[in-house]
Design a protein around this motif. Structure first.
Motif, PDB file in Angstrom:
ATOM      1  N   TYR A 173       0.834  -1.196   0.000  1.00 40.42           N
ATOM      2  CA  TYR A 173       0.000   0.000   0.000  1.00 40.42           C
ATOM      3  C   TYR A 173       0.872   1.250   0.000  1.00 40.42           C
ATOM      4  O   TYR A 173       0.604   2.195  -0.734  1.00 40.42           O
ATOM      5  CB  TYR A 173      -0.919  -0.024   1.228  1.00 40.42           C
ATOM      6  N   SER A 174       1.952   1.226   0.758  1.00 32.28           N
ATOM      7  CA  SER A 174       2.822   2.411   0.811  1.00 32.28           C
ATOM      8  C   SER A 174       3.532   2.637  -0.523  1.00 32.28           C
ATOM      9  O   SER A 174       3.675   3.778  -0.976  1.00 32.28           O
ATOM     10  CB  SER A 174       3.828   2.314   1.965  1.00 32.28           C
ATOM     11  N   ALA A 175       3.949   1.583  -1.198  1.00 31.22           N
ATOM     12  CA  ALA A 175       4.584   1.735  -2.515  1.00 31.22           C
ATOM     13  C   ALA A 175       3.582   2.290  -3.525  1.00 31.22           C
ATOM     14  O   ALA A 175       3.944   3.084  -4.396  1.00 31.22           O
ATOM     15  CB  ALA A 175       5.142   0.396  -3.001  1.00 31.22           C
ATOM     16  N   GLN A 194      -1.119  -6.730   3.655  1.00 28.02           N
ATOM     17  CA  GLN A 194      -2.356  -6.642   4.427  1.00 28.02           C
ATOM     18  C   GLN A 194      -2.906  -5.218   4.433  1.00 28.02           C
ATOM     19  O   GLN A 194      -4.113  -5.008   4.406  1.00 28.02           O
ATOM     20  CB  GLN A 194      -2.141  -7.136   5.862  1.00 28.02           C
ATOM     21  N   GLU A 195      -2.032  -4.234   4.413  1.00 27.97           N
ATOM     22  CA  GLU A 195      -2.489  -2.847   4.386  1.00 27.97           C
ATOM     23  C   GLU A 195      -3.280  -2.554   3.098  1.00 27.97           C
ATOM     24  O   GLU A 195      -4.285  -1.845   3.120  1.00 27.97           O
ATOM     25  CB  GLU A 195      -1.305  -1.892   4.528  1.00 27.97           C
ATOM     26  N   MET A 196      -2.851  -3.115   1.986  1.00 30.05           N
ATOM     27  CA  MET A 196      -3.592  -2.954   0.724  1.00 30.05           C
ATOM     28  C   MET A 196      -4.942  -3.661   0.834  1.00 30.05           C
ATOM     29  O   MET A 196      -5.966  -3.126   0.403  1.00 30.05           O
ATOM     30  CB  MET A 196      -2.788  -3.499  -0.455  1.00 30.05           C
ATOM     31  N   ALA A 197      -4.959  -4.851   1.395  1.00 30.00           N
ATOM     32  CA  ALA A 197      -6.223  -5.573   1.586  1.00 30.00           C
ATOM     33  C   ALA A 197      -7.162  -4.771   2.479  1.00 30.00           C
ATOM     34  O   ALA A 197      -8.362  -4.670   2.207  1.00 30.00           O
ATOM     35  CB  ALA A 197      -5.960  -6.956   2.165  1.00 30.00           C
ATOM     36  N   ASP A 198      -6.622  -4.157   3.512  1.00 31.76           N
ATOM     37  CA  ASP A 198      -7.435  -3.318   4.404  1.00 31.76           C
ATOM     38  C   ASP A 198      -8.014  -2.129   3.646  1.00 31.76           C
ATOM     39  O   ASP A 198      -9.156  -1.724   3.884  1.00 31.76           O
ATOM     40  CB  ASP A 198      -6.611  -2.828   5.600  1.00 31.76           C
ATOM     41  N   TYR A 199      -7.242  -1.562   2.726  1.00 33.65           N
ATOM     42  CA  TYR A 199      -7.735  -0.460   1.904  1.00 33.65           C
ATOM     43  C   TYR A 199      -8.949  -0.912   1.098  1.00 33.65           C
ATOM     44  O   TYR A 199      -9.947  -0.199   1.012  1.00 33.65           O
ATOM     45  CB  TYR A 199      -6.618   0.036   0.965  1.00 33.65           C
ATOM     46  N   PHE A 200      -8.890  -2.094   0.498  1.00 30.78           N
ATOM     47  CA  PHE A 200     -10.014  -2.607  -0.284  1.00 30.78           C
ATOM     48  C   PHE A 200     -11.271  -2.718   0.573  1.00 30.78           C
ATOM     49  O   PHE A 200     -12.377  -2.478   0.096  1.00 30.78           O
ATOM     50  CB  PHE A 200      -9.674  -3.983  -0.872  1.00 30.78           C
ATOM     51  N   VAL A 201     -11.099  -3.065   1.838  1.00 28.72           N
ATOM     52  CA  VAL A 201     -12.236  -3.219   2.745  1.00 28.72           C
ATOM     53  C   VAL A 201     -12.758  -1.864   3.216  1.00 28.72           C
ATOM     54  O   VAL A 201     -13.967  -1.660   3.327  1.00 28.72           O
ATOM     55  CB  VAL A 201     -11.843  -4.090   3.960  1.00 28.72           C
ATOM     56  N   ASN A 202     -11.859  -0.914   3.467  1.00 32.57           N
ATOM     57  CA  ASN A 202     -12.238   0.314   4.164  1.00 32.57           C
ATOM     58  C   ASN A 202     -12.462   1.549   3.302  1.00 32.57           C
ATOM     59  O   ASN A 202     -13.068   2.510   3.764  1.00 32.57           O
ATOM     60  CB  ASN A 202     -11.183   0.643   5.224  1.00 32.57           C
ATOM     61  N   VAL A 203     -11.981   1.580   2.040  1.00 37.31           N
ATOM     62  CA  VAL A 203     -12.110   2.790   1.229  1.00 37.31           C
ATOM     63  C   VAL A 203     -13.585   3.119   0.974  1.00 37.31           C
ATOM     64  O   VAL A 203     -13.982   4.275   1.004  1.00 37.31           O
ATOM     65  CB  VAL A 203     -11.305   2.708  -0.083  1.00 37.31           C
ATOM     66  N   ARG A 208      -8.229 -14.395  -2.008  1.00 37.39           N
ATOM     67  CA  ARG A 208      -7.272 -15.015  -1.085  1.00 37.39           C
ATOM     68  C   ARG A 208      -6.696 -16.257  -1.745  1.00 37.39           C
ATOM     69  O   ARG A 208      -7.419 -17.106  -2.234  1.00 37.39           O
ATOM     70  CB  ARG A 208      -7.944 -15.375   0.229  1.00 37.39           C
ATOM     71  N   SER A 209      -5.357 -16.332  -1.774  1.00 35.97           N
ATOM     72  CA  SER A 209      -4.712 -17.500  -2.369  1.00 35.97           C
ATOM     73  C   SER A 209      -4.226 -18.480  -1.307  1.00 35.97           C
ATOM     74  O   SER A 209      -3.952 -19.622  -1.602  1.00 35.97           O
ATOM     75  CB  SER A 209      -3.546 -17.078  -3.263  1.00 35.97           C
ATOM     76  N   SER A 210      -4.091 -18.002  -0.087  1.00 35.63           N
ATOM     77  CA  SER A 210      -3.716 -18.854   1.045  1.00 35.63           C
ATOM     78  C   SER A 210      -4.204 -18.152   2.307  1.00 35.63           C
ATOM     79  O   SER A 210      -4.754 -17.053   2.235  1.00 35.63           O
ATOM     80  CB  SER A 210      -2.196 -19.067   1.098  1.00 35.63           C
ATOM     81  N   ALA A 211      -3.978 -18.764   3.445  1.00 30.54           N
ATOM     82  CA  ALA A 211      -4.456 -18.187   4.704  1.00 30.54           C
ATOM     83  C   ALA A 211      -3.877 -16.793   4.962  1.00 30.54           C
ATOM     84  O   ALA A 211      -4.504 -15.974   5.625  1.00 30.54           O
ATOM     85  CB  ALA A 211      -4.119 -19.117   5.861  1.00 30.54           C
ATOM     86  N   ARG A 212      -2.708 -16.496   4.411  1.00 29.29           N
ATOM     87  CA  ARG A 212      -2.053 -15.215   4.694  1.00 29.29           C
ATOM     88  C   ARG A 212      -1.857 -14.323   3.475  1.00 29.29           C
ATOM     89  O   ARG A 212      -1.283 -13.259   3.594  1.00 29.29           O
ATOM     90  CB  ARG A 212      -0.676 -15.481   5.303  1.00 29.29           C
ATOM     91  N   GLU A 213      -2.334 -14.736   2.308  1.00 28.21           N
ATOM     92  CA  GLU A 213      -1.961 -14.023   1.100  1.00 28.21           C
ATOM     93  C   GLU A 213      -3.173 -13.581   0.286  1.00 28.21           C
ATOM     94  O   GLU A 213      -4.065 -14.368  -0.011  1.00 28.21           O
ATOM     95  CB  GLU A 213      -1.089 -14.961   0.252  1.00 28.21           C
ATOM     96  N   TRP A 214      -3.187 -12.277  -0.070  1.00 25.24           N
ATOM     97  CA  TRP A 214      -4.194 -11.720  -0.962  1.00 25.24           C
ATOM     98  C   TRP A 214      -3.546 -11.462  -2.314  1.00 25.24           C
ATOM     99  O   TRP A 214      -2.425 -10.978  -2.391  1.00 25.24           O
ATOM    100  CB  TRP A 214      -4.752 -10.407  -0.420  1.00 25.24           C
ATOM    101  N   VAL A 215      -4.283 -11.763  -3.387  1.00 29.49           N
ATOM    102  CA  VAL A 215      -3.783 -11.600  -4.746  1.00 29.49           C
ATOM    103  C   VAL A 215      -4.772 -10.731  -5.525  1.00 29.49           C
ATOM    104  O   VAL A 215      -5.993 -10.923  -5.428  1.00 29.49           O
ATOM    105  CB  VAL A 215      -3.643 -12.976  -5.445  1.00 29.49           C
TER     106      VAL A 215
END
Length: 155
Positions: A4-6, A26-35, A66-73
């Motif tokens: 997200y910062s990049a 995760q910050e990018m994923a949070d943006y998708f949820v919160n924007v 989600r591609s795995s328990a910890r990864e968003w694509v």
């Protein structure tokens, strides 16, 4: 991994920054949820609540899967609830015919053989060579300078 910062530092639109298949933080994923309130959200998918564009008359949304328990694509701009981009529809011969007729005063400027080609296209009577000729006629009729009638064939 795209962060997200990049993205913020890049000053690019989301569509230009992310490419389908990019893993995001995760910050990018949070943006998708919160924007905006997501249009679709589950443990496997999140879609920003504002449409990006329409494809075949249906809105598409920026999508993470989600591609795995910890990864968003990043999955691209998908229909609501989907995790794959829809194919862009190809323009049909009827669409080309409409453009040609509009550009040539309802066909009044067309040479008789070009008008017959447009008629064949609309009625679905063109083979592969006819389709190619129709694409060429479309380019001719819609060019900036306008339609150029073909030269008569000398015998």
């Amino acid at each position: 991994m795209k962060t997200y910062s990049a993205w913020g530092e890049s000053r690019q639109s989301l569509d230009h920054f992310l490419v389908i298949g990019d893993v995001v933080d995760q910050e990018m994923a949070d943006y998708f949820v919160n924007v905006l309130p997501p249009v679709s959200m589950s443990g496997l998918l999140v879609q920003i609540g504002e449409p990006v564009k329409d494809v075949a008359g249906r809105p598409t949304y920026a999508t993470l899967r989600r591609s795995s328990a910890r990864e968003w694509v990043y999955a691209g701009n998908c229909y609501r609830g989907a995790s794959a981009e829809p194919a862009e529809p190809t323009r049909g011969m009827s669409d080309l015919a409409i453009d040609i007729l509009r550009a040539t005063h309802d066909g009044n400027d067309l040479a008789p053989r070009d008008l017959a080609l447009v008629e064949g296209a609309v009625n679905g009577h063109l083979n592969e060579l006819g389709n190619a000729a129709m694409v060429a006629l479309h380019a001719n009729a819609t060019k900036l300078e306008g339609y150029t009638s073909p030269s008569p064939v000398n015998k």
